[in-house]
Design a protein around this motif. Structure first.
Motif, PDB file in Angstrom:
ATOM      1  N   ILE A  72      47.279  55.421 -53.683  1.00 27.37           N
ATOM      2  CA  ILE A  72      47.141  55.564 -54.514  1.00 27.37           C
ATOM      3  C   ILE A  72      45.267  56.270 -54.541  1.00 27.37           C
ATOM      4  CG2 ILE A  72      46.576  55.210 -57.484  1.00 27.37           C
ATOM      5  CD1 ILE A  72      47.999  53.510 -57.895  1.00 27.37           C
ATOM      6  N   LEU A  73      44.292  55.658 -54.471  1.00 30.43           N
ATOM      7  CA  LEU A  73      43.561  56.980 -54.149  1.00 30.43           C
ATOM      8  C   LEU A  73      43.343  58.020 -53.583  1.00 30.43           C
ATOM      9  CD1 LEU A  73      41.184  54.061 -54.808  1.00 30.43           C
ATOM     10  CD2 LEU A  73      41.294  55.007 -55.754  1.00 30.43           C
ATOM     11  N   THR A  74      44.431  57.719 -51.962  1.00 30.41           N
ATOM     12  CA  THR A  74      44.039  58.731 -50.676  1.00 30.41           C
ATOM     13  C   THR A  74      45.143  60.068 -51.797  1.00 30.41           C
ATOM     14  OG1 THR A  74      44.387  57.761 -49.408  1.00 30.41           O
ATOM     15  CG2 THR A  74      45.550  59.134 -48.964  1.00 30.41           C
ATOM     16  N   ILE A  75      46.020  59.538 -52.389  1.00 27.85           N
ATOM     17  CA  ILE A  75      46.705  60.930 -53.518  1.00 27.85           C
ATOM     18  C   ILE A  75      45.471  61.667 -54.194  1.00 27.85           C
ATOM     19  CG2 ILE A  75      48.824  61.246 -55.087  1.00 27.85           C
ATOM     20  CD1 ILE A  75      50.482  59.316 -52.683  1.00 27.85           C
ATOM     21  N   GLY A  76      44.672  60.542 -55.399  1.00 25.62           N
ATOM     22  CA  GLY A  76      44.136  61.301 -55.620  1.00 25.62           C
ATOM     23  C   GLY A  76      43.160  62.099 -55.139  1.00 25.62           C
ATOM     24  N   LEU A  77      42.348  61.524 -53.918  1.00 28.24           N
ATOM     25  CA  LEU A  77      41.141  62.457 -53.387  1.00 28.24           C
ATOM     26  C   LEU A  77      42.280  63.984 -52.839  1.00 28.24           C
ATOM     27  CD1 LEU A  77      38.951  59.951 -50.886  1.00 28.24           C
ATOM     28  CD2 LEU A  77      38.688  61.920 -53.308  1.00 28.24           C
ATOM     29  N   MET A  78      42.728  63.556 -52.021  1.00 25.68           N
ATOM     30  CA  MET A  78      43.798  65.017 -51.759  1.00 25.68           C
ATOM     31  C   MET A  78      44.367  66.212 -52.711  1.00 25.68           C
ATOM     32  SD  MET A  78      47.048  63.075 -49.481  1.00 25.68           S
ATOM     33  CE  MET A  78      48.020  63.654 -49.182  1.00 25.68           C
ATOM     34  N   GLU A  79      44.596  65.506 -54.222  1.00 26.97           N
ATOM     35  CA  GLU A  79      44.683  65.982 -54.995  1.00 26.97           C
ATOM     36  C   GLU A  79      43.454  66.767 -55.750  1.00 26.97           C
ATOM     37  OE1 GLU A  79      46.554  68.289 -57.864  1.00 26.97           O
ATOM     38  OE2 GLU A  79      47.571  67.688 -56.029  1.00 26.97           O
ATOM     39  N   MET A  80      42.276  65.823 -55.211  1.00 27.78           N
ATOM     40  CA  MET A  80      41.024  66.753 -55.907  1.00 27.78           C
ATOM     41  C   MET A  80      40.474  67.603 -54.760  1.00 27.78           C
ATOM     42  SD  MET A  80      39.286  63.004 -57.176  1.00 27.78           S
ATOM     43  CE  MET A  80      37.214  64.071 -57.173  1.00 27.78           C
ATOM     44  N   VAL A  81      40.841  67.404 -53.529  1.00 29.97           N
ATOM     45  CA  VAL A  81      40.276  68.248 -52.228  1.00 29.97           C
ATOM     46  C   VAL A  81      41.194  70.019 -52.824  1.00 29.97           C
ATOM     47  CG1 VAL A  81      40.731  69.270 -49.919  1.00 29.97           C
ATOM     48  CG2 VAL A  81      39.771  67.157 -50.727  1.00 29.97           C
ATOM     49  N   LEU A  82      42.214  69.479 -53.446  1.00 32.61           N
ATOM     50  CA  LEU A  82      43.130  71.043 -53.254  1.00 32.61           C
ATOM     51  C   LEU A  82      42.273  71.363 -54.947  1.00 32.61           C
ATOM     52  CD1 LEU A  82      46.146  69.966 -52.363  1.00 32.61           C
ATOM     53  CD2 LEU A  82      44.877  71.833 -51.182  1.00 32.61           C
ATOM     54  N   ARG A  84      39.274  71.140 -56.117  1.00 32.14           N
ATOM     55  CA  ARG A  84      38.010  72.270 -55.878  1.00 32.14           C
ATOM     56  C   ARG A  84      38.464  73.264 -54.660  1.00 32.14           C
ATOM     57  NH1 ARG A  84      33.529  69.559 -57.029  1.00 32.14           N
ATOM     58  NH2 ARG A  84      32.453  70.243 -55.602  1.00 32.14           N
ATOM     59  N   LYS A  85      39.374  73.508 -53.837  1.00 33.53           N
ATOM     60  CA  LYS A  85      39.693  74.375 -53.120  1.00 33.53           C
ATOM     61  C   LYS A  85      40.218  75.644 -54.002  1.00 33.53           C
ATOM     62  CE  LYS A  85      41.749  75.394 -48.555  1.00 33.53           C
ATOM     63  NZ  LYS A  85      40.416  76.419 -48.067  1.00 33.53           N
ATOM     64  N   LYS A  86      40.742  75.315 -54.322  1.00 30.67           N
ATOM     65  CA  LYS A  86      41.500  76.097 -55.924  1.00 30.67           C
ATOM     66  C   LYS A  86      40.290  77.006 -56.209  1.00 30.67           C
ATOM     67  CE  LYS A  86      44.586  77.099 -59.265  1.00 30.67           C
ATOM     68  NZ  LYS A  86      45.597  76.637 -60.290  1.00 30.67           N
ATOM     69  N   LYS A  87      39.276  76.185 -57.135  1.00 34.55           N
ATOM     70  CA  LYS A  87      38.237  77.093 -57.199  1.00 34.55           C
ATOM     71  C   LYS A  87      37.014  77.530 -56.596  1.00 34.55           C
ATOM     72  CE  LYS A  87      39.301  73.693 -61.709  1.00 34.55           C
ATOM     73  NZ  LYS A  87      38.154  72.618 -62.184  1.00 34.55           N
ATOM     74  N   GLU A  90      32.797  73.755 -52.724  1.00 33.92           N
ATOM     75  CA  GLU A  90      32.461  72.955 -51.798  1.00 33.92           C
ATOM     76  C   GLU A  90      33.644  71.409 -51.100  1.00 33.92           C
ATOM     77  OE1 GLU A  90      31.794  71.766 -47.776  1.00 33.92           O
ATOM     78  OE2 GLU A  90      30.961  73.499 -48.909  1.00 33.92           O
ATOM     79  N   THR A  91      34.982  71.558 -50.444  1.00 32.56           N
ATOM     80  CA  THR A  91      35.787  70.389 -49.863  1.00 32.56           C
ATOM     81  C   THR A  91      35.267  69.544 -49.519  1.00 32.56           C
ATOM     82  OG1 THR A  91      37.168  71.618 -48.768  1.00 32.56           O
ATOM     83  CG2 THR A  91      37.298  71.831 -51.469  1.00 32.56           C
ATOM     84  N   SER A  92      34.573  69.658 -48.340  1.00 40.52           N
ATOM     85  CA  SER A  92      34.700  69.126 -47.044  1.00 40.52           C
ATOM     86  C   SER A  92      34.211  67.577 -47.213  1.00 40.52           C
ATOM     87  CB  SER A  92      33.036  69.525 -45.586  1.00 40.52           C
ATOM     88  OG  SER A  92      31.794  69.726 -46.803  1.00 40.52           O
ATOM     89  N   LYS A  93      32.965  67.254 -47.722  1.00 40.98           N
ATOM     90  CA  LYS A  93      33.083  65.809 -48.376  1.00 40.98           C
ATOM     91  C   LYS A  93      34.144  64.879 -48.379  1.00 40.98           C
ATOM     92  CE  LYS A  93      28.224  66.674 -48.599  1.00 40.98           C
ATOM     93  NZ  LYS A  93      27.031  66.961 -50.260  1.00 40.98           N
ATOM     94  N   LEU A  94      34.509  65.753 -49.637  1.00 42.56           N
ATOM     95  CA  LEU A  94      35.925  65.396 -49.978  1.00 42.56           C
ATOM     96  C   LEU A  94      37.004  65.199 -49.001  1.00 42.56           C
ATOM     97  CD1 LEU A  94      36.617  66.475 -53.994  1.00 42.56           C
ATOM     98  CD2 LEU A  94      35.796  64.597 -53.127  1.00 42.56           C
ATOM     99  N   LEU A  95      37.578  66.124 -48.458  1.00 43.21           N
ATOM    100  CA  LEU A  95      38.327  66.370 -47.258  1.00 43.21           C
ATOM    101  C   LEU A  95      38.106  65.263 -46.098  1.00 43.21           C
ATOM    102  CD1 LEU A  95      40.567  67.522 -45.915  1.00 43.21           C
ATOM    103  CD2 LEU A  95      39.086  68.942 -44.550  1.00 43.21           C
TER     104      LEU A  95
END
Length: 120
Positions: A72-82, A84-87, A90-95
């Motif tokens: 569940i946390l992995t899916i949450g972080l994956m969604e947060m990366v995308l 932030r990328k859309k906005k 910076e996404t490198s730390k989350l990625l």
């Protein structure tokens, strides 16, 4: 049909493999269509994982619970990366965090009694 959802890890493995592929496609070249397809596969991964958890958690409660939480946390972080990328942020730390948590989730999944035993 019930045995397909409850007794087999193949459907769950197929959905998360497709999810990982779609995630890296969406990170490489963001598009709304890829993001929406990825969200559909998030739901499929969660549903198939929950069905497997309900069926097999009695084998090793703690390990199955940790794997479910990590997933569940992995899916949450994956969604947060995308998002932030859309906005354009910076996404490198989350990625990096998402990839590390993905590796932990895969390790826990393979370590489970119903998983593929690569680490015997």
């Amino acid at each position: 049909m019930e045995s397909l959802f409850f007794n087999s890890t193949h459907l769950h493995i197929t959905t998360w493999v497709i999810t990982i592929i779609l995630f890296f496609i969406a990170v490489g070249r963001y598009s709304t269509g890829a993001h929406m397809a990825l969200r559909l596969f998030y739901i499929l991964v969660l549903v198939t994982g929950l069905l497997l958890f309900i069926k097999h958690h009695g084998i090793n409660d703690m390990l199955y619970g940790m794997k479910m939480l990590a997933g569940i946390l992995t899916i949450g972080l994956m969604e947060m990366v995308l998002v932030r990328k859309k906005k354009g942020k910076e996404t490198s730390k989350l990625l990096i965090g998402a990839v590390i948590l993905l590796i932990v989730t895969l390790y826990l999944g393979f370590k489970l009694p119903m998983g593929l035993n690569f680490f015997a």
